[in-house]
Design a protein around this motif. Structure first.
Motif, PDB file in Angstrom:
ATOM      1  N   PRO A  31       0.801  -1.232   0.000  1.00 35.73           N
ATOM      2  CA  PRO A  31       0.000   0.000   0.000  1.00 35.73           C
ATOM      3  C   PRO A  31       0.835   1.284   0.000  1.00 35.73           C
ATOM      4  N   ALA A  32       2.083   1.188   0.413  1.00 29.85           N
ATOM      5  CA  ALA A  32       2.907   2.399   0.483  1.00 29.85           C
ATOM      6  C   ALA A  32       3.408   2.837  -0.883  1.00 29.85           C
ATOM      7  N   THR A  33       3.419   1.903  -1.843  1.00 33.93           N
ATOM      8  CA  THR A  33       3.973   2.249  -3.167  1.00 33.93           C
ATOM      9  C   THR A  33       3.032   1.892  -4.307  1.00 33.93           C
ATOM     10  N   GLY A  34       2.127   0.970  -4.078  1.00 28.52           N
ATOM     11  CA  GLY A  34       1.276   0.470  -5.158  1.00 28.52           C
ATOM     12  C   GLY A  34       1.938  -0.661  -5.940  1.00 28.52           C
ATOM     13  N   ALA A  35       3.159  -1.066  -5.524  1.00 29.22           N
ATOM     14  CA  ALA A  35       3.872  -2.130  -6.250  1.00 29.22           C
ATOM     15  C   ALA A  35       3.290  -3.502  -5.906  1.00 29.22           C
ATOM     16  N   VAL A  36       3.307  -4.391  -6.924  1.00 27.56           N
ATOM     17  CA  VAL A  36       2.881  -5.777  -6.671  1.00 27.56           C
ATOM     18  C   VAL A  36       4.042  -6.496  -5.990  1.00 27.56           C
ATOM     19  N   ILE A  37       3.789  -7.041  -4.784  1.00 24.39           N
ATOM     20  CA  ILE A  37       4.887  -7.695  -4.052  1.00 24.39           C
ATOM     21  C   ILE A  37       4.731  -9.214  -4.005  1.00 24.39           C
ATOM     22  N   ALA A  38       3.598  -9.720  -4.451  1.00 24.26           N
ATOM     23  CA  ALA A  38       3.398 -11.173  -4.479  1.00 24.26           C
ATOM     24  C   ALA A  38       2.126 -11.459  -5.276  1.00 24.26           C
ATOM     25  N   THR A  39       2.017 -12.698  -5.724  1.00 25.27           N
ATOM     26  CA  THR A  39       0.763 -13.143  -6.347  1.00 25.27           C
ATOM     27  C   THR A  39       0.409 -14.496  -5.754  1.00 25.27           C
TER      28      THR A  39
END
Ligand SMILES: NC(=O)c1ccc[n+]([C@@H]2O[C@H](COP(=O)([O-])OP(=O)(O)OC[C@H]3O[C@@H](n4cnc5c(N)ncnc54)[C@H](O)[C@@H]3O)[C@@H](O)[C@H]2O)c1
Ligand SMILES: C[N+](C)(C)CCCC=O
Length: 485
Positions: A31-39
């Motif tokens: 939530p701090a960056t909007g980056a996908v960190i896992a799927t």
């Protein structure tokens, strides 16, 4: 990160990670960056079948163990959680966006407390002897069987433990479905429990959206459902559980009142209002979002509150100095923004905040509205974000009636230096959890849960045992048995 955010696989079933990539992909967003960190992938019907079958197969032998043995495993898991607090807190921060300053003291720590507490209780679960003249009866406290836990996204580790620990202590098996927004932390809880010696099949995690939760709840092999979520979801899950006459615990939403009388210690009252509105960026079920302030001290309260809010450090949640993080998701941020717009449209006075921060991620300013009236949307509906509504009041009778004029009943708080009034007010609140000169404490020793639409049942404390076990009565006749013919 000390370990990667991408888990080994989506699900944890029968003591091992399991993958089925044919399930709907769920992207985990920091939530701090909007980056996908896992799927991860939502559970397919085959995964649901696998988890129910293996959990049921494991449960009876677990229930047959002495409570001391079950408890020892839970307490070992508690120690492991504490030893791994840093890594678990970093993962919680990435799953939810909550600042490490919070997660490092609140989440794995609270989960470990639950494992330790219910681990300690496991050996104490007994029935009773009832003498009936020469005859007698006894009760046996028995496990329910297979329990399903369904979690919200604000406290993924805590919720996984608050449901898992009492369930396992009582001899049940648990299938936990985390929120699709925060699927990572519960997998670590499962890993730790198994490393601590929990036999395979007893604590399982499966991913998915509402359909997966629905499939678990409506399966006739499931004996109990514990949901932490919103009231609309609670209605659906409760109805589905009722179809099978299943045991339920419902930990649902709230719109709790916080009363600040003119004899309160102002600094403490401001602290309570901050803790009850802006901790976890306001994403706390029990938050006291309707802050009723005695008219005479309203402006002093608002001035001091605004000064204190300027001290909030908003930014990178992993920076230990950060005390206020982003909303969990873009969708939740937009929901909260729409409430802020409504507050302004309906005539509330925006004292501070109200805007999105000009940076990546889903950051909103801590927001305070004053001159809020009881009929305004922001005073009636759960916002689940950092939006405080300040309302004025004149007298205790008036404010009590207004505080209770809500369909919710999760929590309530009062700040006053008049102890007689404090206890009278607490007794008058229509809420499951009340605070006097404090807000949002949730130690494991104290029952936690809601009244009215906010829930059914209690988590934590000895009372949780009642919700994860049932009594069997056994009658014993000592002499001959007479019959009419
Ligand atoms: N009382 C408490 O202890 C407590 C604690 C935390 C959050 N909450 C509440 O949770 C809400 C926020 O969390 P949320 O947005 O994740 O809630 P939500 O109701 O949207 O979802 C909760 C969980 O239910 C699942 N779900 C959705 N539909 C379902 C269905 N038909 N059958 C089975 N499962 C289904 C979701 O996938 C999720 O895992 C707020 O209302 C908040 O107050 C309550
Ligand atoms: C421990 N807290 C902060 C009171 C959270 C309880 C669970 C509600 O969201």
């Amino acid at each position: 990160m000390n370990y990667p955010t991408q888990p080994k696989a989506s699900h944890f079933i029968n003591g091992a990670y399991v993958e089925d990539t044919s399930g709907t992909p769920i992207k985990v967003i920091y939530p701090a960056t909007g980056a996908v960190i896992a799927t991860v992938h939502a559970a397919t019907p085959a995964i649901v079948e696998q988890v129910i079958t293996s959990a049921r197969a494991a449960q009876r032998a677990w229930a047959a163990l002495p409570g001391t043995e079950r408890g020892r495993i839970l307490r070992r898991a508690a120690d492991m959680m504490r030893a791994r607090n840093h890594d678990l807190s970093v993962l919680e921060t990435h799953d939810t966006g909550k600042p490490y300053q919070e997660t490092s003291v609140a989440d794995a720590a609270s989960g470990a407390d639950a494992l330790e507490y219910f681990g300690g209780l496991a050996a104490t679960l007994t029935g009773e002897h009832i003498q009936l003249g020469e005859d007698w009866a006894y009760t046996r406290r028995e496990a329910l069987g297979l329990c399903v836990g369904i979690g919200a996204w604000n406290y993924p580790t805590q919720i996984a433990c608050w449901k898992g620990a009492p369930a396992l202590a009582c001899g049940n098996a648990m299938i936990f479905k985390p929120s699709e927004t925060t699927p990572l932390c519960a997998l670590k809880v499962a890993e730790i429990l198994h490393e601590a010696g929990l036999p395979a099949g007893l604590y399982n995690v499966v991913q998915g959206m509402g359909e997966v939760g629905g499939a678990l709840v409506s399966d006739p092999r499931v004996d109990k459902v514990s949901l932490t979520g919103s009231v609309p979801t609670g209605r659906k899950v409760y109805a589905a559980a009722a179809e099978g006459i299943k045991h339920v615990t419902m930990e649902l939403g709230g719109k709790s009142p916080l009363l600040i009388f003119d004899d309160a210690d102002l600094e403490n009252a401001v602290s309570g209002a901050i803790l009850g509105n802006f901790y976890s960026s306001g994403q706390v079920c029990s938050n006291g979002t309707r802050v009723f302030v005695h008219k005479g001290i309203k402006e002093a309260f608002l001035t001091r509150l605004s000064e204190r809010l300027e001290q909030a450090v908003i930014g990178d949640p992993m920076d230990p100095a950060t005390s206020f993080g982003p909303m969990v998701s873009e969708r939740q941020m937009e929901i909260v923004q729409s409430y802020i717009t409504k507050g302004i449209e309906e005539g509330a006075r925006l004292v501070t905040g109200g805007a999105r921060l000009d940076r990546g991620g889903f950051f909103l300013q801590p927001t305070v509205f004053a001159d809020v009236t009881d009929d305004m949307t922001i005073a009636r509906e759960e916002i689940f974000g950092p939006v405080m509504a300040v309302l004025d009041f004149d007298s205790e009778d008036e404010v009590m009636a207004r505080a209770n004029a809500t369909e919710f009943g999760l929590a309530a708080g009062v700040f006053t230096s008049d102890l007689t009034r404090a206890h009278r007010v607490a007794a008058g609140f229509e809420a499951g959890t009340c605070f006097i000169n404090s807000y949002n404490d949730a130690p494991v020793e104290v029952p936690f849960g809601g009244a009215k639409l906010s829930g059914v049942g209690r988590e934590n404390a000895k009372q949780a045992i009642e919700h994860y076990s049932q009594l069997k009565s056994v009658y014993v006749r000592m002499g001959d048995l007479e019959a009419p013919f």
